[in-house]
Design a protein around this motif. Structure first.
Motif, short mmCIF file in Angstrom:
data_model
loop_
_atom_site.label_atom_id
_atom_site.label_comp_id
_atom_site.label_asym_id
_atom_site.label_seq_id
_atom_site.Cartn_x
_atom_site.Cartn_y
_atom_site.Cartn_z
N THR A 119 -75.34 12.83 -7.03
CA THR A 119 -76.44 12.29 -7.83
C THR A 119 -77.45 13.40 -8.15
O THR A 119 -77.90 13.55 -9.29
CB THR A 119 -77.15 11.14 -7.07
N GLU A 122 -75.89 16.01 -10.59
CA GLU A 122 -75.86 15.51 -11.97
C GLU A 122 -77.25 15.58 -12.60
O GLU A 122 -77.41 15.93 -13.77
CB GLU A 122 -75.33 14.08 -12.00
N ARG A 126 -78.26 17.68 -15.94
CA ARG A 126 -78.88 17.02 -17.10
C ARG A 126 -80.21 17.67 -17.46
O ARG A 126 -80.53 17.83 -18.64
CB ARG A 126 -79.08 15.53 -16.83
N PRO A 132 -72.79 16.38 -17.06
CA PRO A 132 -72.02 16.44 -15.81
C PRO A 132 -70.55 16.10 -16.07
O PRO A 132 -70.26 15.32 -16.97
CB PRO A 132 -72.68 15.38 -14.92
N ALA A 136 -66.81 14.01 -11.59
CA ALA A 136 -67.74 14.17 -10.47
C ALA A 136 -67.73 12.95 -9.54
O ALA A 136 -67.96 13.08 -8.34
CB ALA A 136 -69.15 14.44 -10.96
#
Length: 142
Positions: A119, A122, A126, A132, A136
Motif C-alpha cells: 500500500t 503504491e 503514484r 503501480p 503488486a
C-alpha cells in the motif's frame, strides 16, 4: 544467498532477507542493484525480513551502514522509498531507532506486514506519477 531480490514486479522491487546474512551477501546484493540503477528509472523497494531475524551486531551494523552509504547517490536518484516488513514489534522499534544513526537518502518506513508495505509502495509510486504494477497485489500475501 541470504538475500533474494525479486524484480518481477518492477518498479516495485521485493527483497527477502534470511535470518542470518554476511557481508558477502550485502556485496552480492549491491552487485544485483547495478543493473537496476542502470535502468535510470524510479522504483520502490520492499524488504521482507525473516520472522526470526535478529538485530545485527555492532560489526555487522557498521557494514550495513557503509554498504547503504555506498549506494546512497544512486538510491537518492532512483529509489522513491523503502518499506521494511518486520513482524516483531520490538525489533521494528529497534530498527526505527537504528535508522536514526544514519540518514537514509530516501523515505523509509517499517511496517508489520506485506499488505501495508505494498500500500505504501503504491502510494509512493503514484506520488511520483508512476502507475503501480498490476501484479503488486500478488506481493500482499507474502
Amino acid at each position: 544467498s541470504a538475500m533474494d531480490l525479486d524484480t518481477g514486479h518492477y518498479p516495485i522491487l521485493f527483497l527477502t532477507i534470511g535470518s542470518k546474512y554476511e557481508v558477502e551477501d550485502l556485496r552480492a546484493f549491491q552487485a544485483e542493484m547495478q543493473p537496476i540503477f542502470a535502468r535510470r528509472q524510479k522504483y520502490v523497494l520492499i524488504v521482507k525480513t525473516s520472522p526470526n531475524s535478529y538485530l545485527p551486531d555492532a560489526k555487522m551494523r557498521k557494514a550495513v551502514v557503509e554498504w547503504w552509504k555506498s549506494m546512497a547517490d544512486d538510491q537518492a536518484r532512483w529509489n522513491l522509498g523503502t518499506a521494511v516488513i518486520v513482524a516483531s514489534a520490538p525489533i521494528r522499534g529497534a530498527l526505527t531507532a537504528l535508522s536514526w544513526l544514519f540518514t537514509s537518502p530516501t523515505p523509509q518506513v517499517f511496517v508489520s506486514n506485506a499488505d501495508e508495505a505494498v500500500t505504501w509502495a503504491e502510494k509512493m509510486l503514484r506520488q511520483a506519477g508512476i502507475e503501480p504494477p498490476a501484479s503488486a497485489s500478488a506481493l500482499r500475501v507474502g
